[in-house]
Scaffold this active site. Structure first.
Site, PDB file in Angstrom:
ATOM      1  N   GLU A   1       0.281   2.880  -2.973  1.00 53.85           N
ATOM      2  CA  GLU A   1       0.286   2.584  -1.545  1.00 53.85           C
ATOM      3  C   GLU A   1       0.961   3.752  -0.806  1.00 53.85           C
ATOM      4  O   GLU A   1       1.939   4.318  -1.301  1.00 53.85           O
ATOM      5  CB  GLU A   1       1.054   1.293  -1.313  1.00 53.85           C
ATOM      6  CG  GLU A   1       1.230   0.887   0.143  1.00 53.85           C
ATOM      7  CD  GLU A   1       2.192  -0.279   0.294  1.00 53.85           C
ATOM      8  OE1 GLU A   1       1.969  -1.115   1.188  1.00 53.85           O
ATOM      9  OE2 GLU A   1       3.183  -0.355  -0.467  1.00 53.85           O
TER      10      GLU A   1
ATOM     11  N   LYS B   1      -5.178  -4.316   3.185  1.00 54.72           N
ATOM     12  CA  LYS B   1      -4.128  -5.245   2.782  1.00 54.72           C
ATOM     13  C   LYS B   1      -4.154  -6.480   3.677  1.00 54.72           C
ATOM     14  O   LYS B   1      -4.200  -6.379   4.905  1.00 54.72           O
ATOM     15  CB  LYS B   1      -2.772  -4.545   2.887  1.00 54.72           C
ATOM     16  CG  LYS B   1      -1.596  -5.323   2.346  1.00 54.72           C
ATOM     17  CD  LYS B   1      -0.326  -4.467   2.423  1.00 54.72           C
ATOM     18  CE  LYS B   1       0.885  -5.172   1.878  1.00 54.72           C
ATOM     19  NZ  LYS B   1       2.105  -4.328   1.961  1.00 54.72           N
TER      20      LYS B   1
ATOM     21  N   CYS C   1       1.300  -4.033  -3.159  1.00 55.84           N
ATOM     22  CA  CYS C   1       2.751  -4.142  -3.021  1.00 55.84           C
ATOM     23  C   CYS C   1       3.216  -5.581  -2.753  1.00 55.84           C
ATOM     24  O   CYS C   1       3.267  -6.406  -3.656  1.00 55.84           O
ATOM     25  CB  CYS C   1       3.230  -3.192  -1.929  1.00 55.84           C
ATOM     26  SG  CYS C   1       5.026  -2.902  -1.947  1.00 55.84           S
TER      27      CYS C   1
END
Length: 537
Positions: A295, A354, A406
């Site tokens: 990321e 995301k 994440c």
């Protein structure tokens, strides 16, 4: 005749110096439960990574059960809050590494409210037969609520995430994090109940068979269930293997200001990829089928900046394999935390945005209110990230790679639906540079180990600054990097397509435990009302 008067049963007079001592002793006795609640919460924290003391969760919950059993709901509320503070304050200290103690303390103060409510509920159901069952279900109900609200929830600190090295781990494949966490909490309460009944039996010389059976079952069934679930855990390849490369480029400096060095971070990851390509060309390392970047490995939008595009394209051509690049991309005036599938011949292709973006990190709830309190925060989060809507599964050299970026690894649904959409392995690209050398990266790594077992998939964790890792479907880490070093990991990993019971049933075990918790509370409240009415009559 003389009569002598004698004093009978006169109250004993304390010496003046003894009175302050007795007051201190009395105060200590009153404060002892509160101190014990906080310390047992700290004990639960110590059971979490990076330590491998997973078994400390059992005595932590045993002490918690001892404190709450038979108390009023008000006492349970207060003791639960202190338990939550003792657990969450040290666990989440990393949230204040760069922004100071204010946000960290505010987060813990709010999150501990859920634990307080659970404590109140446990105190209420502790008078019921089989109370460890109802109490453990209440804990999971509290975790379910904490994972959903406010602002999309914050599941960090789920009991399951502290069990990556424990004997209960196979239960993740049976029913996911709710069943794994429930088993640990139930076993802890069962441990206390066994100790309590042993002490009671020695004092009264009477054995209550029903209570003893419940206590033993509460302790033994989770352990036996974990051993019974072991056949669900396997690292065998079902769909062949793939050779994967995980790139950790490192960052110039730790902290929030790494964002001001975005080009340097991109260059570091391209440089490490090209260094790996040179090793491959020299025959020192196997050619990977595909490459995974973390990321934020390119916070410069490659679709708007030709220089960033050229750097990534050059790295892809050098390694001769598709790369999943973590970028910050603007589309139609909106900002996205995006994974980009970059082919060495075709350039950028499929993307994944995301979906579970981090409040106060990637977007700012209550922006006007926060700005009035602290304008530094609004300047750090100048523009909110928008959420994606579709699960991320990239086809990379014929392999279906699921993506959970994440923060998403903490959310059950965000990982599961990559598998239900065909992922044969999972990647968790992350950026932990903001949190320096704190325990955050180890806590997140443990989550990924739980996810590997939960869904029986290889999980890779490419991180900008470490710790990056390759995790087998049985939860074992086979390779890992250090922190704040440039490094790469290359490994042949098994690909799998079968679904575990946890993958198939999804949210059902959690909802069942919530219903059990509600049933226990309803029974306890109804019993208390009936008892009060009978007393009034």
């Amino acid at each position: 005749m003389t009569v002598t008067a004698t004093s009978v049963d006169e109250p004993e007079q304390l010496e003046p110096q003894a009175r302050p001592v007795s007051r201190v002793v009395g105060l200590m006795r009153r404060l002892a439960p509160a101190a014990t609640a906080a310390l047992s919460g700290v004990l639960l924290y110590v059971s979490f990574p990076p330590r491998t003391l997973w078994w400390l969760a059992l005595p932590a919950f045993a002490v918690f059960g001892w404190l709450l059993r038979g108390r009023t709901w008000k006492a349970g509320l207060g003791l639960g809050y202190l338990f939550g503070l003792g657990f969450l304050l040290p666990l989440l200290v990393w949230t204040g590494v760069e922004v100071g103690p204010g946000p960290w303390i505010a987060l813990v103060v709010i999150e501990a409210v859920y634990v307080a409510l659970v404590g109140a509920g446990i105190a209420v159901v502790s008078k019921l037969p089989g109370w460890p069952l109802w109490a453990a279900a209440l804990w999971i109900a509290g975790e379910a609520a904490r994972a959903r609200a406010p602002f999309g929830g914050f599941p960090w600190g789920k009991i399951a995430f502290g069990q990556a090295d424990g004997v209960f781990l196979p239960l993740a494949a049976l029913g996911g994090t709710p069943v794994l966490g429930f088993a640990v909490v139930l076993c802890g309460f069962g441990l206390y109940e066994i100790v309590r009944l042993v002490v009671e039996t020695r004092r009264t010389r009477a054995v209550r068979r029903g209570a003893a059976a419940v206590a033993l079952l509460s302790f033994l069934l989770p352990v036996l269930g974990a051993f019974a679930a072991r056949p669900l855990v396997s690292d065998k390849a079902e769909n062949g293997t793939a050779t994967v490369a995980v790139i950790q480029g490192n960052v110039p400096r730790a902290g929030l200001d790494f964002n001001s060095q975005r080009r340097a971070v991109l260059d570091y990851h391209a440089r490490e990829t090209e260094r790996l390509a040179a090793q491959i060309k020299a025959g020192k390392v196997a050619q990977p089928d595909f490459v995974l970047w973390p990321e934020n490995s390119s916070d410069i939008d490659p679709f708007r900046n030709p220089d960033a595009y050229a750097v990534i394209d050059k790295a892809a051509k050098a390694i001769g394999a598709p790369i999943s690049v973590g970028g910050v991309v603007e589309k139609n005036g909106k900002l996205y935390n995006e994974q980009i599938l970059w082919d060495p011949q075709k350039g950028p292709g499929a993307t994944y945005d995301k979906r579970q973006v981090q409040p106060f990190g990637e977007y700012l709830p209550l922006r006007s209110l926060i700005g009035a309190i602290n304008d530094n925060w609004t300047s750090m989060v100048r523009q909110d990230f928008s959420r994606g809507t579709e699960p991320g599964v990239f086809t990379m050299a014929g392999t279906q790679v699921g993506l959970a970026t994440c923060y998403e690894a903490a959310f059950d649904w965000a990982v599961r639906d990559t598998v239900t959409h065909g992922a044969q392995m999972i990647s968790v690209p992350s950026n932990n540079a903001t949190f320096d050398r704190s325990e955050m990266t180890y806590q997140q790594l443990a989550m990924s180990r739980i996810r590997a077992v939960e869904h029986s998939r290889t999980v890779t964790v490419p991180v900008t600054s470490g710790v990056s890792a390759v995790i087998m479907p049985d939860g074992k880490i086979t390779q890992r990097t250090g922190m704040f070093v440039a490094d790469s990991l290359v490994q042949k990993v098994p690909l799998r397509s079968s679904e575990t019971p946890a993958t198939r049933v999804g949210i059902a075990p959690e909802m069942l435990l919530v219903l059990i918790a509600a049933g226990g509370l309803g029974w306890a409240v109804t019993s208390a009302v009936r008892a009060r009415r009978a007393g009034d009559a």
